[in-house]
Scaffold this motif. Structure first.
Motif, mmCIF file in Angstrom:
data_model
loop_
_atom_site.group_PDB
_atom_site.id
_atom_site.type_symbol
_atom_site.label_atom_id
_atom_site.label_comp_id
_atom_site.label_asym_id
_atom_site.label_seq_id
_atom_site.Cartn_x
_atom_site.Cartn_y
_atom_site.Cartn_z
ATOM 1 N N LEU A 1 -10.633 9.017 -2.432
ATOM 2 C CA LEU A 1 -11.648 7.959 -2.464
ATOM 3 C C LEU A 1 -11.273 6.896 -3.489
ATOM 4 C CD1 LEU A 1 -14.437 7.226 -1.216
ATOM 5 C CD2 LEU A 1 -15.435 8.091 -3.331
ATOM 6 N N LEU A 2 -10.879 7.351 -4.664
ATOM 7 C CA LEU A 2 -10.503 6.405 -5.711
ATOM 8 C C LEU A 2 -9.285 5.596 -5.265
ATOM 9 C CD1 LEU A 2 -10.986 5.348 -8.562
ATOM 10 C CD2 LEU A 2 -9.509 7.157 -9.423
ATOM 11 N N PHE A 3 -8.339 6.291 -4.649
ATOM 12 C CA PHE A 3 -7.161 5.579 -4.144
ATOM 13 C C PHE A 3 -7.561 4.527 -3.119
ATOM 14 C CE2 PHE A 3 -4.056 5.065 -0.722
ATOM 15 C CZ PHE A 3 -2.997 4.537 -1.432
ATOM 16 N N SER B 1 0.828 -1.200 0.000
ATOM 17 C CA SER B 1 0.000 0.000 0.000
ATOM 18 C C SER B 1 0.866 1.255 0.000
ATOM 19 C CB SER B 1 -0.975 0.000 1.172
ATOM 20 O OG SER B 1 -0.303 0.227 2.373
ATOM 21 N N LEU B 2 2.016 1.181 0.665
ATOM 22 C CA LEU B 2 2.910 2.334 0.630
ATOM 23 C C LEU B 2 3.492 2.510 -0.784
ATOM 24 C CD1 LEU B 2 4.763 1.939 4.076
ATOM 25 C CD2 LEU B 2 2.713 3.276 3.540
ATOM 26 N N ALA B 3 3.795 1.392 -1.428
ATOM 27 C CA ALA B 3 4.322 1.466 -2.794
ATOM 28 C C ALA B 3 3.265 2.003 -3.763
ATOM 29 C CB ALA B 3 4.797 0.080 -3.251
ATOM 30 N N TYR B 4 2.043 1.538 -3.583
ATOM 31 C CA TYR B 4 0.972 1.991 -4.470
ATOM 32 C C TYR B 4 0.684 3.474 -4.244
ATOM 33 C CZ TYR B 4 -3.309 1.664 -7.231
ATOM 34 O OH TYR B 4 -4.280 1.825 -8.192
ATOM 35 N N PHE B 5 0.761 3.902 -3.001
ATOM 36 C CA PHE B 5 0.567 5.307 -2.662
ATOM 37 C C PHE B 5 1.641 6.173 -3.318
ATOM 38 C CE2 PHE B 5 1.789 8.790 0.294
ATOM 39 C CZ PHE B 5 0.606 9.512 0.341
ATOM 40 N N VAL C 1 3.862 5.426 -5.915
ATOM 41 C CA VAL C 1 4.108 5.337 -7.341
ATOM 42 C C VAL C 1 2.941 4.726 -8.119
ATOM 43 C CG1 VAL C 1 5.650 4.358 -9.097
ATOM 44 C CG2 VAL C 1 6.570 5.032 -6.859
ATOM 45 N N GLY C 2 2.448 3.614 -7.593
ATOM 46 C CA GLY C 2 1.508 2.805 -8.362
ATOM 47 C C GLY C 2 0.259 3.545 -8.790
ATOM 48 N N PHE C 3 -0.348 4.257 -7.865
ATOM 49 C CA PHE C 3 -1.599 4.936 -8.182
ATOM 50 C C PHE C 3 -1.411 5.956 -9.306
ATOM 51 C CE2 PHE C 3 -4.752 8.365 -7.306
ATOM 52 C CZ PHE C 3 -5.911 7.620 -7.476
ATOM 53 N N ALA C 4 -0.296 6.665 -9.257
ATOM 54 C CA ALA C 4 -0.029 7.655 -10.299
ATOM 55 C C ALA C 4 0.175 6.986 -11.661
ATOM 56 C CB ALA C 4 1.201 8.485 -9.929
ATOM 57 N N LEU C 5 0.884 5.868 -11.664
ATOM 58 C CA LEU C 5 1.087 5.139 -12.923
ATOM 59 C C LEU C 5 -0.227 4.627 -13.483
ATOM 60 C CD1 LEU C 5 4.283 2.982 -12.309
ATOM 61 C CD2 LEU C 5 4.028 4.959 -13.816
ATOM 62 N N MET C 6 -1.137 4.265 -12.597
ATOM 63 C CA MET C 6 -2.375 3.624 -13.038
ATOM 64 C C MET C 6 -3.434 4.643 -13.427
ATOM 65 S SD MET C 6 -4.167 0.392 -11.244
ATOM 66 C CE MET C 6 -5.787 -0.253 -11.672
ATOM 67 N N PHE C 7 -3.620 5.673 -12.592
ATOM 68 C CA PHE C 7 -4.732 6.586 -12.830
ATOM 69 C C PHE C 7 -4.299 8.014 -13.131
ATOM 70 C CE2 PHE C 7 -6.842 3.156 -10.513
ATOM 71 C CZ PHE C 7 -7.889 2.919 -11.386
ATOM 72 N N GLY C 8 -2.986 8.258 -13.220
ATOM 73 C CA GLY C 8 -2.542 9.596 -13.582
ATOM 74 C C GLY C 8 -2.881 9.881 -15.041
ATOM 75 N N ALA C 9 -2.689 11.124 -15.431
ATOM 76 C CA ALA C 9 -2.948 11.490 -16.834
ATOM 77 C C ALA C 9 -2.127 10.579 -17.735
ATOM 78 C CB ALA C 9 -2.551 12.945 -17.057
ATOM 79 N N THR C 10 -2.789 9.976 -18.701
ATOM 80 C CA THR C 10 -2.135 8.938 -19.484
ATOM 81 C C THR C 10 -1.128 9.520 -20.466
ATOM 82 O OG1 THR C 10 -2.481 6.967 -20.821
ATOM 83 C CG2 THR C 10 -3.818 8.893 -21.392
ATOM 84 N N ARG C 11 -0.023 8.810 -20.646
ATOM 85 C CA ARG C 11 0.898 9.162 -21.710
ATOM 86 C C ARG C 11 0.737 8.090 -22.784
ATOM 87 N NH1 ARG C 11 6.618 11.408 -20.121
ATOM 88 N NH2 ARG C 11 5.156 13.063 -19.530
ATOM 89 N N GLY C 12 -0.004 8.443 -23.803
ATOM 90 C CA GLY C 12 -0.185 7.545 -24.943
ATOM 91 C C GLY C 12 -0.880 6.236 -24.615
#
Ligand SMILES: Nc1ncnc2c1ncn2[C@@H]1O[C@H](COP(=O)(O)OP(=O)(O)O)[C@@H](O)[C@H]1O
Ligand SMILES: Nc1ncnc2c1ncn2[C@@H]1O[C@H](COP(=O)(O)OP(=O)(O)O)[C@@H](O)[C@H]1O
Ligand SMILES: Nc1ncnc2c1ncn2[C@@H]1O[C@H](COP(=O)(O)OP(=O)(O)O)[C@@H](O)[C@H]1O
Lengths: 470, 113, 470, 470, 113, 113
Positions: free
Chosen positions: A136-138, A98-102, A104-115
């Motif tokens: 909430l989404l996190f 959960s610390l890893a997802y907080f 880095v992971g969440f940003a990679l998954m739901f951040g503004a997409t690059r391509g």
């Protein structure tokens, strides 16, 4: 479940909202800030958000308790001498993950997409992401990431070094899970496939379960089988788990949590389809248990409780992708097939000398794939793209043609290649880095608890290692 | 003094015990053991694959008696009450005992039994 | 969480309400009765109340299941020979305690205040209090009272007489907990301190956990250590618990219930801050587990699962007070410190010869204090006084000055003096009244189950008492 | 809980709805379809439905986890050698039962009534019943059907053949439960009795618990007592259960789930009476535990944890019918009486040589009846017919006269005759069909796990059968 | 060579063990057993109905010594440290041993003890 | 008749058992015991504080053979299969047995073994 930015306004939600907007204009307009950490603005602009927050907070809690379910199921299906090690791994894959997802992971998954390949914003949920809707989404998503992580614990049980497992937990939650997740739920390329409505996976048969299952398969292969699992002739020997009550409890808890997992994946309380989802979840689990029991009884003439328990979970995994798009009877069929798959999978992996102590690959991997394909077969056109709104998802059996099935098959192939491939790379790499990811044979025989953890799970009981006595 | 050691079926323990008490031998020690003999084990199953349990649970009943004469009635009582007639009924072994001490009092020999 | 009379109407809730009020005026006006046992009037006047009822009923259920979590954790960390006794105490502290809180405690805590010292109305929830809103508040609050009560069970485990424990349960739920609770949540003097916004405690690091922890410390001191815990030289000896699976299950259940505990303490579904609260709860627990494991591994080179489990709970206790006022990264820091505190606490109490079998004082007492202080440090000014409305709570690190920290420190000092002091008086008094609150040494050695309860927990297993064999 | 078709519009719900209707008329009117599988139309026409869906989905999940509670409680109160068999039965009664209820049961219970005797529509939830509201009702109801089914497992434990139990599970979920359920909740003749407001049962003291309890009594009688339960002189011998921790865990889980069971039975989030219901549930359970402990201690001078655990469940069963119609103090009285009933019941059935291993008949059967009668005594007139709307339910003690009590007594008599009668017929029939519903004596002595299931629950532990050793 | 077999109270094991080590006898084997003798069992309760536990937990300590002379001090040490003076203190039995083999080395006789 | 009692490592039981069956001695009784000898125990940890496990799990294998000649091959087979060469391999003790009774049939003496 798919990415939600702001609050969806389907037709009828619109009714409520427009109405309340009209009224709110009587007050001083509040400038909508990008980030709303207190929730005041969000509620003002989207009063129905309060419903969604109730819905998701409780659903996330239900998904969380699945961690306890996995812990009990895995412990129950393994030997008493390794249980401290398993509890440690189950606790820490969530905690580290959960610390890893907080981070880095969440940003990679739901951040503004690059391509359509990866997300690139929202690191540490800070700045613009310090917002009630983002949090909430996190909240909901971190539970899913941790579920994928903990599935692997079963496949690599009773022989993997703790340190290797900790490092693995970081990688799956920071990279493997979020990237694939981005492709399906984060607006990535798989969701935009030009077949059917694109690849869809309602609650994660693929994103969560197949990812966990196939990384687990990679782990089981790199580790090799437990001592005693196969004899010199390669004949498999049973290594029974130490507590059928805990295993059963684990299944009941998992099934319970799955209502949050599947129904919560609507992400909105205004999607009344949640009732259909929850019923389908119930029926598929039931049918998975019944048909796995029928199958194993047909083969061995025994009412094998371990297999029936696996069957219930198999049914749940199978219905996870299609839960929102199919009718009750189809859920029963999907569960029944899942029940058969798990029996054949467990027996089959034994035959090809892959040692998966709890059957995680069959339950989550094979049935994850089955769940994805089932959407392409059974989707009945009554429900749209993660919402009531179109385009409707229609499968082969309902005249939707082969398009959706193709989209599902592509996703299934990708998840297998991605999870199994990266899993292999990861575990091989760790094997080199840590001079082996497997404990020493002596430690494995004595049990992992006495060595690294310095303590046993049941000091007030005489624990006997059954297999050496037969 | 002799030690009578009987390996019997767990479910016969209570009747054997009652019989021995009636004979006047209340003192005894029991141990949970696992045995293997004429009696075949049985096949068990674990998530579809089978394995054999070869050692079956038995109870070892140990009873030290004051002299050789006491052995006969005790052995007979055990045989009579522990027997079912099926494989797995178990065995009785008789050993010589050189000395007995009662820890509470320090008494020795036959008085201590 | 703070006292709620009627339904809060923040700006945006007001939007909804005023709107619906306008509409309701089309109907015959319903005279607002003081007590509304059916809920008809409440709903008519406050339609959004229906959201709050869903929210609180489920949150209360989640807090309830923490009783099961405590039962499993305590049982797992104690010896098999005392487990019947522990289950009895865990069942009865809730059962007796809830009747006591219903009769007296709730009125003392939330009744009309007399000078900020104690409440004086609502006995037996009768008369004016036979009202759906009062019942709802009681529902949530009784779970908190019982949580405080059950925390003590761990600290006094394996040696306290059942009868003494029953009497203690009445006193904590009828007096010790409600009075301190009144001062913080019932409109009492601590909430009105002239520093910062007054003493605040969002979900009860102080009100619930520190109270339980320090009453437990008093109990452990009055009882003295278990036989065998310290040898003649005063060297501590480990007395391992009998089941690490049950202990782990307990932690997962507690963590699950904590979502109700913390997020539910908004008491209103219109507070979308619940998402931030739930995320902070998750992160602090994770971080507590990770850092307690790092700490104990640094000291002993063992991956000590008991300590990691304690660490997760420590993180949860630490975040309970600040959960609504801090950001994600701060929750991680708070959890990390909590994880360190619990390791030092457990080792430290061993060193000063205080025998706390499950570490309750370190987990709930020390970290309860830490949680209170953390508000004064990390509160970031994004959230107000238990609602979105100001005054905002701002801690030292966010430029709020030392005021809030002082308010928190005063509350922390008071909770220690009150809980530990009254705890000492209570247990000393019971010691005299009952001719000892401790069982006879012979009974302690044989286990408490065989004596008072006339039965053991595991009659089908051979239970061995490990320590005499080392 | 009683049948709901469409969404109730009580006065204040009406406020919301009329308002939103007004607004929705701005849009193109959507023709109300009979079946709405996506939920779009339902939400548009009844915006408050979204609240009810949240409420019921979570409540149903809570009722589901009661299956895990029953599994742990039953397992804990039985011997280790039969635990695999019990887990199998607990898993399969839900799995088989839910498929049976889906196919036939739900239609018989809630389909369009034929003369108040049975429902006749909605088979397989297909056609017109492929509708979110129908699915929602099914979701909640299937959990109730399965609860009734699983109660019986305890009464027939440790000696019934698995196959017999599987067949029984179909019959109770497809016929016995739904038909009686139709009479009370499906618009059938019992609800239309000309006494009081007709027979009422808020959450199923009669419909669920008494049905399960008395079918269980029939099973226990047809099977006869376990070997060793009564000696040649007919003296009862105790056969202690194998794990008091699991039994206690089961009780905590059941109690937790009961909040969904009772409060969820409002079926609507607009019924704020849910708070009173949840509080009454809490108080009755507490009081049941306390008074059963007092009673057994008075009789035997032992603090018997098994009895206290049974007492908590007894209180819950007792409050299940009256939970919505009584005040807090009355809930305590109802729970107290339930606690006494369970003690007398367990001791009494022992005396008349009925062997009910877990006390299911006393807990669910006798207290199911008590719960029904308690409505006729304690209903205080503050709440109406499953809603805030009249006619109010008034019992004898609140001046309602004897009418309601008569209605309740009639229902109680009917449920006993129906469940016990059909139970006898069913088990006798199965006894003939299967050449005995009881396992062979040798299998019973060895334990049911080794034979039919081919595996034991705890292979890493030495399991001893306590009774032959005393 | 002799085998000294002592049935003692579980809670006395650690002190007895220490005493024996001090005497120079570290090698020993322990078994959890259940015993019945002068000491009465006790009544237990299960959901209101009572039953008697007649066998109480004991530990069997086995110790093979090289010759008859070693028996006396060992027995005395056990009696001294295992005794509480109440019924249930247990008994010591002495048996003849014909041969001892150390598995690790294959040594036999007194050297192997 | 003689009793061969071997205290061995739990993980060697299955190979020893197979070897003894091959020799023609299927009948045997096993007990879970705890042992202490040359082999050192190990340190365990409980929530940060350490403790020593001094008794390690062993299995006691008991086998009664019909006469003294049978002892040698059996002992050899056990030594060969139970040995790892490290401290803790265990010991074998040989005792005289005066009589054996098969409970099922009542047979006595060498036939009953
Ligand atoms: N030679 C032996 N030495 C030690 N124990 C033995 C021997 N033979 C049999 N036993 C014990 O007696 C038990 C019953 O033996 P078994 O041969 O099955 O009985 P039966 O001869 O009556 O069929 C075995 O499980 C084992 O514990
Ligand atoms: N004749 C005997 N044979 C075998 N074991 C015995 C015998 N007498 C006593 N024991 C063992 O010794 C234990 C203590 O015996 P008990 O008679 O209660 O002691 P004491 O004589 O000191 O009161 C018993 O529980 C039993 O295990
Ligand atoms: N004198 C003895 N009497 C009884 N049992 C013994 C004796 N010496 C050793 N044992 C048993 O043998 C086991 C192995 O002994 P140990 O001295 O560690 O073996 P080794 O001599 O091969 O290193 C011990 O754990 C104990 O159970």
């Amino acid at each position: 479940m798919a990415i939600v930015r702001g609050w969806r306004t389907p037709l009828c939600g619109g009714v409520i909202l427009s109405l309340l907007f009209a009224a709110s204009s009587l007050f001083q307009p509040v400038t909508a800030l990008a980030a709303d950490p207190s929730g005041e603005t969000t509620l003002l602009e989207h009063p129905s958000a309060s419903l969604d927050f109730i819905w998701i907070v409780f659903a996330a809690a239900l998904v969380f308790i699945m961690q306890g379910g996995f812990a009990m199921l895995t412990a129950g299906l393994c030997r008493a001498k390794n249980v401290v090690n398993l509890m440690m791994k189950n606790l820490m894959d969530f905690s580290i993950g959960s610390l890893a997802y907080f981070s880095v992971g969440f940003a990679l998954m739901f951040g503004a997409t690059r391509g359509g390949l990866l997300g690139t914003s929202g690191w540490f949920l800070s700045g613009e992401s310090y917002d009630v809707s983002e949090y909430l989404l996190f909240l909901f998503q971190v539970m899913f990431a941790a579920t994928a992580a903990t599935i692997v614990a079963g496949a690599v049980a009773e022989r993997m070094k703790v340190k290797a497992y900790f490092l693995y937990s970081i990688v799956i939650c920071a990279l493997i899970y979020p990237l694939y997740g981005h492709w399906v739920w984060g607006g990535g390329w798989l969701s935009a496939l030009p077949f059917g409505v694109g690849h869809v996976d309602f609650a994660g048969s693929g994103v969560v379960h197949a990812v966990g299952g196939f990384v687990g398969l990679a782990g089981a292969l790199v580790l090799g089988p437990r001592i005693g699992k196969f004899d010199r002739q390669g004949k498999p020997h049973a290594i029974p788990g130490h507590s059928m009550t805990l295993a059963a409890l684990g299944v009941f808890i998992l099934w319970f949590g799955w209502y949050g997992f599947n129904a919560g994946s609507t992400l909105s309380a205004l999607e009344l389809r949640s009732a259909v989802i929850a019923v389908n979840t119930t029926l598929a689990a039931s049918s998975g248990a019944v048909f796995s029991l029928i199958a194993i009884h047909a083969i061995t003439k025994k009412l094998d409780v371990g297999m029936a328990l696996n069957g219930a979970i198999a049914g749940l995994v199978g219905i996870t992708a299609p839960c929102a798009w199919v009718e009750g009877w189809a859920a029963i069929v999907i569960g029944a097939v899942a029940g058969l798959i798990v029996v054949l999978g467990v027996l089959g992996f034994d035959r090809i000398r892959v040692d998966d102590p709890v059957g995680a690959v069959s339950v989550h991997g094979l049935n994850g794939i089955w769940g994805l394909l089932a959407v392409g077969l059974f989707a009945d056109g009554s429900y749209g793209l993660y919402t009531t709104e179109g385009p409707m998802v229609v499968g082969l059996l309902y005249g939707g043609g082969v398009g959706q099935l193709v989209a599902q098959a592509v996703g299934a192939a990708v998840v297998f290649v991605w999870a199994f491939g990266l899993g292999l790379v990861l575990f091989k790499l760790l094997d080199v880095l840590l001079r082996g990811i497997r404990v020493a044979p002596q430690e494995e025989i004595e049990g992992l608890d006495v060595g690294e953890h310095g303590g046993r799970a049941y000091p007030n009981f005489t624990v006997v290692d059954e297999p050496p006595l037969h | 003094m002799k030690k009578i050691e009987a390996i019997i079926r767990p479910e016969r323990v209570s009747v054997v015990k009652e019989a021995l008490e009636l004979l006047g031998y209340p003192g005894m020690t029991l141990t949970e053991v696992k045995g293997h003999g004429k009696q075949k084990g049985f096949v068990q199953q674990w998530r579809g694959s089978q394995y054999r349990i070869e050692f079956l649970p038995k109870v070892k009943l140990e009873l030290v008696v004051e002299n050789g004469e006491a052995v006969k009635p005790v052995v007979e009582a055990i045989v009579q009450h522990a027997r079912t007639g099926e494989a797995g009924d178990g065995k009785i072994f008789i050993y010589p005992v050189e000395e007995v001490v009662r820890i509470r009092t320090g008494e020795r020999g036959t008085e201590a039994v």
